[in-house]
Design an enzyme around this catalytic site. Structure first.
Site, mmCIF file in Angstrom:
data_model
loop_
_atom_site.group_PDB
_atom_site.id
_atom_site.type_symbol
_atom_site.label_atom_id
_atom_site.label_comp_id
_atom_site.label_asym_id
_atom_site.label_seq_id
_atom_site.Cartn_x
_atom_site.Cartn_y
_atom_site.Cartn_z
ATOM 1 C CD GLU A 1 -35.426 -46.292 -25.842
ATOM 2 O OE1 GLU A 1 -35.519 -47.439 -24.998
ATOM 3 O OE2 GLU A 1 -34.242 -45.723 -25.623
ATOM 4 C CG HIS A 2 -35.055 -49.722 -29.036
ATOM 5 N ND1 HIS A 2 -35.118 -49.609 -27.799
ATOM 6 C CD2 HIS A 2 -34.202 -48.994 -29.663
ATOM 7 C CE1 HIS A 2 -34.116 -49.183 -27.435
ATOM 8 N NE2 HIS A 2 -33.426 -48.664 -28.700
ATOM 9 C CG HIS B 1 -30.614 -51.080 -21.395
ATOM 10 N ND1 HIS B 1 -29.260 -50.609 -21.495
ATOM 11 C CD2 HIS B 1 -30.704 -51.235 -22.740
ATOM 12 C CE1 HIS B 1 -28.832 -50.542 -22.771
ATOM 13 N NE2 HIS B 1 -29.695 -50.809 -23.677
ATOM 14 C CD GLN C 1 -33.077 -52.529 -25.405
ATOM 15 O OE1 GLN C 1 -33.153 -51.328 -24.955
ATOM 16 N NE2 GLN C 1 -32.172 -52.921 -26.407
ATOM 17 C CG HIS D 1 -48.299 -3.739 -33.697
ATOM 18 N ND1 HIS D 1 -47.978 -3.593 -32.422
ATOM 19 C CD2 HIS D 1 -47.588 -5.219 -33.865
ATOM 20 C CE1 HIS D 1 -47.370 -4.939 -32.047
ATOM 21 N NE2 HIS D 1 -47.229 -5.673 -32.732
ATOM 22 C CG ASP E 1 -28.681 -50.309 -28.413
ATOM 23 O OD1 ASP E 1 -29.372 -49.312 -28.513
ATOM 24 O OD2 ASP E 1 -28.830 -51.171 -27.552
#
Lengths: 434, 434
Positions: free
Chosen positions: B327-328, B262, B259, B420, B361
């Site tokens: 995230e992961h 990235h 990761q 109403h 992924d």
């Protein structure tokens, strides 16, 4: 209320008119809202209470911001018993409908040794905003709180602006207690949204904020989106009645007025294939207006955003209804279920002449927090899904990974992500060396 | 990469650090983005193409903005056959997993003559944003397009910034075609988001925009939220490895690096109960760094946002992992399934040592578009739910409405919404008169 022949041009101009009501057109308040958020974020309680004094003219401190059990007890004594009774009846229906929306975590496994699924869990803390001011809507408290409760949210926090004397409306408090709110704070406006999003000494940070509010509240929610979750951005209310010559003009008129009374920006639209119905409904509207208490609001709403659209065919009427994507859609036609099958875009669809909009507002069970301003094309009614979140779950056995490991390495290398490829390769380096 | 003892203070400072990466901290670009959106909204194609020339240095016209069948054919000729093959294999898994997420419209009826339910329909038009530039991710095309396709979206439009010569990467085009994109346009940045949200002469307005992008794209998506739907706002990638002394340090190291490569803003965190594993994993990271191609990015990412947290107990480790809401999340412990049951907050949970993050992924099937930056507390992985919307459906017979009509009138009157109440009352006025 304008009566016009339905065609490409009239529908385009109507859609333009309706969008003028959107919070996206209120850029001039964005800076003021950004400043409020920034101050509450940095100065916390101090800024929160200063804004409460400035905007709500109420002196609130860390000692008085949270509603006490005594205040709730007093609210129960003060609230009309008949109102408490209908709140309790409505609550049963709303809870029952939302229970049906609940979903379980799920997985699929196969004998190669893989398991894939989704873990579905409730959010932990949710903030519900309830507007103060003249209009008090206990039904709105129920509709915002109950889906969160059904979803299993651990802590539900409510904020609502206090009156000048620091008090809250008893029916709001009673509805909150009945629905299961854990803590109530006497703050409102953009400052309350900022407090919920970032936390202060008195108010805990939440994971998601829901509930309607004025333009400051709507812009503040949009500004903190991403920091926390929010429900969709609510605009003024809308009703669209789709009717043919079998519809009762008195019902049509009464139903159009039921939404127009909400707000000068509310919109009431009749689309019909019957000129006779259009004429008669308009007459009935004039009759009702003589006696209705919110006449001034209704007249402004109808003048600016009220339309009667005459369609040549029901197909054309349905197409226009789908383009408008109204918050509420009533179908008062000979075969209302058949028409329902052709409706693509609407927040809630009311089928047939005994399913009028106020039934959904208060009692039937479905949520009355619905997408407005054409957003029914991509937003949904508030529901249990808004108070849960999913995590993907992935398990592969060594054998299962081995079978496909070369494919993953290939893919990662094509994307030039060599550390991704390495994470797979390292698991089979001994085999490769042999 | 910092190694620190886990406690309240270290976790608070780590969370502060991670939030510095959030798009919510990039206020300085908001005005520039607002100007781009406003210009594309008013001047449409003219502004869109001018910005494309300014930012992408590519001359695009209404004749060349849309990718032709010939360009797609050429892409198939140029793409590596091995890549096409893995794209096709991955596509089968991704489609199969997302098929399991599909839900049906539902209703419940009772013999009093009521029917309540939800009509669940796909969105009609969706825009998928695909970043251009150096990094090309065909996997990202699959992950964004396939859930929309499975949901039944009628028209899927893709935009991606062109190279200076107006060309697009062949693997992006091939992935788009394989996944079922209907039309591809050569525009990118905030200007592409504005075009999708409001429509131009060349580009149709969509109902929802999804897909990752740089900070301009993220801010533009946030700005048009409400005008259209958007997926959650994507931040830099993250991995959190939860490991005990049974974990293989070489796997742990490789997975953290997968990761970190990235993005310089990516974050890799190891939480472990084993000091030995922490030390060994760090050694392995140094080893791998000698050979990995994206070493510079990885080193910056690890320096700023890489952590090894030493926990006294697995309970403490899990609590920290839930607070970070990565995230992961990989679980490399003796009983990984047991640990999984205790995880509340994570985008995707990878269970056991053969379920490494790159498996998710590319290949296993679950979506790799996941909530980042702590938003897994309230956002979910991209999925079929993001491409459908619901309408409430409400039917009551006259008898069923009659039974409860007084309750609704009571409720409406308490809220002072007399129109109403009138909408209900008018339906029974004849009975009342008798």
């Amino acid at each position: 209320m304008k009566t016009v022949r339905l065609n490409q041009e009239t529908i385009a101009s109507l859609l333009d008119d309706l969008l003028k009501r959107s919070p996206n057109s209120y850029g001039k308040y964005e800076n003021a809202v950004a400043e409020i958020i920034s101050n509450v974020r940095s100065k916390k309680d101090e800024a929160l209470f200063a804004y409460t004094e400035k905007f709500d003219h109420a002196k609130i401190t860390d000692k008085t911001v949270q509603v006490t059990q005594q205040e709730i007890d007093e609210a129960y004594e003060r609230v009309e018993p008949a109102l408490l009774e209908v709140i309790q009846k409505a609550l049963v229906n709303i809870r029952s409908y939302h229970e049906k929306q609940k979903r379980q975590s799920w997985f699929c496994s196969d004998e190669k040794g893989t398991m894939l699924g989704q873990k579905i869990l409730p959010l932990q803390r949710v903030g519900v905003y309830v507007p103060g001011g003249k209009a008090v809507y206990p039904s709105s408290v129920l509709m915002n709180v109950l889906p969160a409760k059904v979803a299993g949210v651990e802590k539900i926090i409510m904020t609502t602006p206090p009156g000048k004397d620091g008090s809250l409306n008893p029916s709001t408090l009673v509805a909150a207690k009945e629905a299961g709110v854990d803590t109530i704070y006497k703050v409102g406006g953009a400052q309350a949204i900022a407090a919920l999003a970032y936390g202060t000494q008195s108010i805990p940070k939440v994971d998601k904020i829901v509930g309607p509010g004025n333009i400051f509240v709507a812009l503040a929610k949009k500004a903190v989106y991403g920091q926390v979750g929010i429900d969709s951005i609510a605009g003024p209310s809308e009703i669209l009645v789709l009717a043919d010559d079998t519809a009762n003009p008195r019902y049509v008129a009464a139903d159009l007025l039921s939404q127009a009374e909400h707000d000068e920006l509310a919109s009431a639209i009749l689309i019909t294939t019957s000129e006779k119905l259009a004429r008669q409904a308009k007459e009935q509207i004039s009759e009702f207006l003589k006696v209705l208490s919110r006449r001034e609001i209704i007249e402004k709403s109808l003048d600016h955003f009220g339309y009667i659209l005459l369609a040549d065919t029901m197909e054309e009427a349905i197409e226009a209804a789908n383009a408008i994507a109204s918050e509420h859609m009533e179908i008062l036609t000979e075969n209302p279920f058949e028409v329902m099958t052709k409706i693509r875009n609407a927040g809630a669809i009311f089928i047939g002449e005994s399913s009028c909009e106020p039934l959904g507002d208060y009692f039937a069970g479905p949520n009355h927090v619905l997408p407005t301003n054409g957003t029914a094309k991509f937003f949904s009614p508030l529901g249990v899904d808004d108070f849960v979140k999913k995590s993907s779950v992935i398990y592969y056995s060594r054998e299962a990974l081995h079978e496909i490991h070369r494919d993953i390495i290939q893919f990662a290398n094509c994307e030039q992500l060599t550390a991704h490829a390495n994470s797979i390769a390292v698991r089979f380096e001994k085999e490769e060396k042999q």
